[in-house]
Design a protein around this motif. Structure first.
Motif, PDB file in Angstrom:
ATOM      1  N   THR A 131     -77.316 -22.003  38.564  1.00 21.56           N
ATOM      2  CA  THR A 131     -77.879 -22.218  39.941  1.00 21.56           C
ATOM      3  C   THR A 131     -77.068 -22.874  40.996  1.00 21.56           C
ATOM      4  O   THR A 131     -77.178 -23.143  41.997  1.00 21.56           O
ATOM      5  N   MET A 160     -78.298 -15.662  40.054  1.00 22.18           N
ATOM      6  CA  MET A 160     -79.577 -16.093  40.494  1.00 22.18           C
ATOM      7  C   MET A 160     -79.669 -16.318  41.936  1.00 22.18           C
ATOM      8  O   MET A 160     -78.520 -16.797  42.641  1.00 22.18           O
ATOM      9  N   GLN A 161     -80.687 -15.973  42.568  1.00 17.70           N
ATOM     10  CA  GLN A 161     -80.724 -16.112  44.127  1.00 17.70           C
ATOM     11  C   GLN A 161     -80.407 -17.837  44.454  1.00 17.70           C
ATOM     12  O   GLN A 161     -79.959 -17.989  45.481  1.00 17.70           O
ATOM     13  N   LYS A 162     -80.961 -18.711  43.602  1.00 17.26           N
ATOM     14  CA  LYS A 162     -80.876 -19.915  44.030  1.00 17.26           C
ATOM     15  C   LYS A 162     -79.485 -20.433  44.333  1.00 17.26           C
ATOM     16  O   LYS A 162     -78.865 -21.264  45.170  1.00 17.26           O
ATOM     17  N   ARG A 205     -83.880 -12.906  35.330  1.00 20.60           N
ATOM     18  CA  ARG A 205     -82.959 -13.200  36.442  1.00 20.60           C
ATOM     19  C   ARG A 205     -83.434 -13.066  37.986  1.00 20.60           C
ATOM     20  O   ARG A 205     -83.109 -13.881  38.866  1.00 20.60           O
ATOM     21  N   ASP A 206     -84.402 -12.201  38.241  1.00 19.09           N
ATOM     22  CA  ASP A 206     -85.004 -12.212  39.735  1.00 19.09           C
ATOM     23  C   ASP A 206     -85.925 -13.404  39.740  1.00 19.09           C
ATOM     24  O   ASP A 206     -86.066 -13.942  41.140  1.00 19.09           O
ATOM     25  N   ASP A 207     -86.668 -14.117  38.916  1.00 18.03           N
ATOM     26  CA  ASP A 207     -87.471 -15.073  38.910  1.00 18.03           C
ATOM     27  C   ASP A 207     -87.655 -15.828  37.885  1.00 18.03           C
ATOM     28  O   ASP A 207     -88.334 -15.893  36.933  1.00 18.03           O
ATOM     29  N   PRO A 208     -86.584 -17.050  37.547  1.00 13.92           N
ATOM     30  CA  PRO A 208     -86.827 -17.830  36.418  1.00 13.92           C
ATOM     31  C   PRO A 208     -87.775 -18.472  36.493  1.00 13.92           C
ATOM     32  O   PRO A 208     -88.051 -19.102  35.150  1.00 13.92           O
ATOM     33  N   SER A 209     -88.660 -18.825  37.397  1.00  5.13           N
ATOM     34  CA  SER A 209     -89.940 -19.721  37.232  1.00  5.13           C
ATOM     35  C   SER A 209     -90.945 -18.855  36.670  1.00  5.13           C
ATOM     36  O   SER A 209     -91.957 -19.585  36.114  1.00  5.13           O
ATOM     37  N   ASP A 210     -91.001 -17.553  36.809  1.00  2.00           N
ATOM     38  CA  ASP A 210     -92.039 -16.743  36.239  1.00  2.00           C
ATOM     39  C   ASP A 210     -91.694 -16.225  34.708  1.00  2.00           C
ATOM     40  O   ASP A 210     -90.698 -15.651  34.393  1.00  2.00           O
ATOM     41  N   GLU A 211     -92.335 -16.880  33.941  1.00  2.00           N
ATOM     42  CA  GLU A 211     -92.077 -16.750  32.421  1.00  2.00           C
ATOM     43  C   GLU A 211     -92.973 -15.631  31.809  1.00  2.00           C
ATOM     44  O   GLU A 211     -93.079 -15.569  30.650  1.00  2.00           O
TER      45      GLU A 211
END
Length: 216
Positions: A131, A160-162, A205-211
Motif C-alpha cells: 500500500t 495495488m491502486q492504493k 490485487r484489484d480490490d483487496p477489500s473484496d474477499e
C-alpha cells in the motif's frame, strides 16, 4: 512502474524457484494492516541464494543507472532494504545508509543512519511495496533531512491502486524489478499454481477489500 520485461520475468522466475513467494488462497496470510492476501513474498530469502541475489543486485544496479543516473546516495528501508542497498551501493561505488522506522531513543537518536548531506540526491532501496505507507515514511524522513529523493528502486510491487495513488500524491517515482501480475502469470506457466488461481490472485490485487475470491 516495472523494469523491462526480460528483467521482470527473470526475477519472477528466481523468486518462485527459491520459494520466496508463497501461495495460500485457501488460507490467506493476514498483513499488519488487516488485509487478507493469497500471496506472501519474502525477499529476504534472496540473500541466502547467491545466484538469485546476484541477479537481484545486478538488476537494481541497472535500474538505478537507467532511471536515476544522478543518484549520489542509496538509502535502504529498515530492515529488509538494508542489505540490498549495501550490495547495490558497493557495485555502483555509491555511499549508502538506511532509514529506521522511528528515531532511536538512545545515543544520537538518529532515524537516518549513515552520512547524508542536505541537497544530496537519494534513491530509496526497498524490497516490497504493497500500500506504500512504510516506504513513504522513509521518503518523508529523507526529505525532512534535506535530501532530494529521486525515487525508489524496489524488488517487488503488488501494484495495488492504493499504493499507486499514494506514491503519485507524494510525487514519488517507483521502479520495481517485478510485480504481482508477472509473478502470477509466471507461476501458472511454471506449474506452481493453476490458471484458475491466477484469476483469484488478480481479483485480490484489484480490490483487496473484496474477499469473495477466498475459497473459490
Amino acid at each position: 512502474m516495472t523494469a523491462p520485461m526480460l528483467i521482470s520475468q527473470q526475477i519472477a522466475k528466481d523468486l518462485l524457484r527459491i520459494r520466496a513467494v508463497f501461495f495460500r488462497p485457501e488460507e490467506p496470510f493476514v498483513w499488519a494492516s488487516g488485509i487478507k492476501s493469497p500471496v506472501y513474498c519474502d525477499n529476504r530469502l534472496t540473500l541466502t541464494a547467491p545466484e538469485v541475489r546476484g541477479n537481484v543486485e545486478n538488476a537494481l544496479v541497472e535500474t538505478v543507472r537507467r532511471e536515476y543516473p544522478e543518484a549520489e546516495v542509496l538509502m535502504g528501508t529498515s530492515t529488509a532494504g538494508i542489505a540490498h542497498a549495501a550490495i547495490t551501493g558497493h557495485l555502483l561505488g555509491l555511499p549508502m545508509g538506511y532509514v529506521r522506522s522511528g528515531q532511536k531513543d538512545h545515543g544520537r537518536q538518529n532515524q537516518i543512519e549513515g552520512r547524508l548531506e542536505k541537497g544530496q540526491k537519494v534513491v530509496v532501496i526497498e524490497d516490497l511495496i504493497s500500500t506504500g505507507g512504510s516506504v513513504l515514511e522513509v521518503v518523508q524522513a529523507l526529505r525532512d533531512a534535506g535530501a532530494v529523493v529521486l525515487g525508489i528502486a524496489s524488488i517487488f510491487t503488488y501494484g495495488m491502486q492504493k499504493g499507486i495513488d499514494r506514491l503519485a500524491a507524494a510525487g514519488v517515482k517507483n521502479v520495481s524489478l517485478t510485480d504481482f501480475d508477472t509473478i502470477a502469470r509466471t507461476a501458472a506457466e511454471e506449474g506452481y499454481i493453476s490458471r484458475d488461481d491466477v484469476a483469484r490472485l488478480i481479483a485480490f490485487r484489484d480490490d483487496p477489500s473484496d474477499e469473495s475470491w477466498i475459497g473459490k
